[in-house]
Design an enzyme around this catalytic site. Sequence first.
Site, PDB file in Angstrom:
ATOM      1  N   HIS A   1       0.854  -1.102  -0.020  1.00  0.00           N
ATOM      2  CA  HIS A   1       0.183  -0.148   0.018  1.00  0.00           C
ATOM      3  C   HIS A   1       0.749   1.285  -0.062  1.00  0.00           C
ATOM      4  CE1 HIS A   1       0.188  -0.285   4.399  1.00  0.00           C
ATOM      5  NE2 HIS A   1       0.377   1.200   4.370  1.00  0.00           N
TER       6      HIS A   1
ATOM      7  N   ASP B   1       0.183  -7.602   1.532  1.00  0.00           N
ATOM      8  CA  ASP B   1       0.566  -6.176   1.600  1.00  0.00           C
ATOM      9  C   ASP B   1       2.165  -6.126   1.735  1.00  0.00           C
ATOM     10  OD1 ASP B   1       0.051  -3.420   1.679  1.00  0.00           O
ATOM     11  OD2 ASP B   1      -0.428  -3.367   3.805  1.00  0.00           O
TER      12      ASP B   1
ATOM     13  N   SER C   1       4.668   2.582   7.933  1.00  0.00           N
ATOM     14  CA  SER C   1       4.306   1.564   7.028  1.00  0.00           C
ATOM     15  C   SER C   1       5.546   1.201   6.245  1.00  0.00           C
ATOM     16  CB  SER C   1       3.018   1.857   6.013  1.00  0.00           C
ATOM     17  OG  SER C   1       2.077   1.195   6.587  1.00  0.00           O
TER      18      SER C   1
END
Length: 344
Positions: A81, A114, A195
């Site tokens: 992402h 992810d 992230s």
Amino acid sequence: MAAVLGAVVGGVVVASGEPSGAPAGGSAAPLPDTAQTCAATEVSAKALPSVVTISASSGEAAGTGSGEVIRGDGYILTNNHVISLAVDGGQVSVLFNDGRTVPAVITGRDPKSDLAVIKVDGQGDLPVIAFGSSEDVRVGQPVVALGAPLGLSNTVTSGIVSALDRTIEVPGDDGQTALLVSAVQTDAAINPGNSGGALVNCAAELIGVPTAGAGIPDASGGSSGGDIGLGFAIPVDHAKSVSDEIIETGTVTHAYFGFSLITVPANRAGAGGVFIRGVVAGGPAAQAGLKAGDIVSAIDGSAVTTTNDVAAVTLLKNPGDTVKVDYIRAGKAAGTQVKLGAQP
């Protein structure tokens, strides 16, 4: 509770089910009290040179996240992402710890877990982050998180491993969801922008890839965007396996049962499972004798209570692996061996 993706992409929030797997506190034994905190200064000195800030853009849309160098010739691990915005003709750039900013290309990605790998060229022999082992991670051990929350590069936070074996749903591509399997839960601050970064142990070894943080839902159905002490990282063994396959082949092939499922709510006695509503003719499940109407109750001895439990198996196992499936047919318990196929 809501899970908030840890990349700065405009506050994307998704409702999440309660984490499943280990009970509160996890299943592993805590470390002895000899190490209460990491020496964050020493850990930072070792790990920060390998941690980068990643920027992705497409047209007027842009976002930032984090990553870490996993091979000296320029391969960098991050979350899907973080870079998915740039997949169709966008741009990706990497800011190194020493201030260099260079363009990067997407090597490959796995939206289902992810994870993604990008690559920079012409930067010499880059400092590579050391890999730890998921088997060595213990509840209560001190950890350090490194990344770029809110785009603030070279940020370091510390905490402990709060729990293990969490399964968390996060937003995926095209309205789908990704699944964080056997995630490491930590109270080290994980904020948007962390992230793809690094969760490391006191030896500055990577033990997880920070991916999401929990938020408290507000009255409008949204979520608080800041850290509340519940962050989740993809375990290093899984991240390494996926990244190695991406580097070698450019893609990831997942295991496949060949059936469609619906979660069966637990009754008053506590029984539940997943209902097989259809099987693919000639697929692995059909070849093992499973039929529409069967209720899967366990896989390899682990109870199955939701469809996510089955999805987790397809992420952790490889095509060709064999798993034992316990099921109920017409009220009678039975079992079979399923040789997993490759996702078409």
